[in-house]
Design a protein around this motif. Structure first.
Motif, short mmCIF file in Angstrom:
data_model
loop_
_atom_site.label_atom_id
_atom_site.label_comp_id
_atom_site.label_asym_id
_atom_site.label_seq_id
_atom_site.Cartn_x
_atom_site.Cartn_y
_atom_site.Cartn_z
N PHE A 61 -61.36 109.17 -8.91
CA PHE A 61 -60.61 110.27 -8.32
C PHE A 61 -60.77 111.54 -9.16
O PHE A 61 -60.95 112.64 -8.61
N LEU A 62 -60.72 111.41 -10.48
CA LEU A 62 -60.94 112.57 -11.35
C LEU A 62 -62.35 113.12 -11.13
O LEU A 62 -62.53 114.35 -11.07
N LEU A 63 -63.33 112.24 -10.99
CA LEU A 63 -64.70 112.69 -10.71
C LEU A 63 -64.75 113.51 -9.43
O LEU A 63 -65.35 114.59 -9.41
N VAL A 64 -64.12 113.03 -8.37
CA VAL A 64 -64.12 113.76 -7.09
C VAL A 64 -63.50 115.14 -7.27
O VAL A 64 -64.04 116.14 -6.76
N GLN A 65 -62.41 115.24 -8.00
CA GLN A 65 -61.78 116.54 -8.26
C GLN A 65 -62.74 117.47 -9.00
O GLN A 65 -62.83 118.66 -8.69
N MET A 91 -59.74 109.25 -2.76
CA MET A 91 -61.02 109.93 -3.01
C MET A 91 -61.62 110.43 -1.69
O MET A 91 -62.06 111.58 -1.60
N TYR A 92 -61.63 109.57 -0.68
CA TYR A 92 -62.17 109.92 0.63
C TYR A 92 -61.41 111.11 1.23
O TYR A 92 -62.02 112.08 1.68
N ASN A 93 -60.08 111.03 1.20
CA ASN A 93 -59.26 112.11 1.78
C ASN A 93 -59.46 113.43 1.04
O ASN A 93 -59.47 114.50 1.65
N CYS A 94 -59.61 113.36 -0.27
CA CYS A 94 -59.84 114.57 -1.08
C CYS A 94 -61.17 115.23 -0.69
O CYS A 94 -61.24 116.45 -0.50
N LEU A 95 -62.21 114.42 -0.53
CA LEU A 95 -63.52 114.96 -0.12
C LEU A 95 -63.48 115.47 1.31
O LEU A 95 -64.06 116.51 1.63
#
Length: 123
Positions: free
Chosen positions: A53-57, A82-86
């Motif tokens: 999740f930190l990587l996605v951010q 992670m999916y929702n953030c992307l």
């Protein structure tokens, strides 16, 4: 710039043809220095705080994306976050709408043939 596919995971082996990154720092280095065709991401890594999740951010902040991104985490809560953030980054026009995003959890020890086909289709 060379084009590669990257598999971020500290437990599973990467599918044939993929570069394995075991930490988010290794993955960020690859994102910064290569064109990524397919990026497959796990949530749970050795570090509890330096996870997928930190990587996605960080990817969103630095605008580091791939042509195709798969969240393969068996952690359903972390993977969905992670999916929702992307997906939100796509809706906000931060991530290109042409990036194909998918949520496809993988078991820890075995790649079923139909799941592995998802990775083979990309090569």
């Amino acid at each position: 710039m060379e084009k590669i596919s990257v598999f971020l995971d500290d437990h599973r082996r990467a599918p044939l043809g993929y570069v394995l990154a075991e930490t988010i720092d290794e993955c960020l280095e690859l994102l910064r220095n290569f064109r990524i065709e397919h990026l497959s991401l796990d949530h749970d890594l050795l570090s509890k705080t330096r996870n997928g999740f930190l990587l996605v951010q960080m990817m969103i902040r630095e605008k580091l994306f791939a042509n195709r991104i798969t969240i393969h985490s068996a952690n359903s809560v972390g993977g969905k976050a992670m999916y929702n953030c992307l997906k939100q980054a796509q809706q906000d026009a931060v991530m290109p709408t042409t990036t194909i995003l998918s949520l496809r959890p993988l078991p820890l020890h075995f790649f079923p043939p139909r799941v592995l086909q998802h990775y083979l289709d990309i090569l």
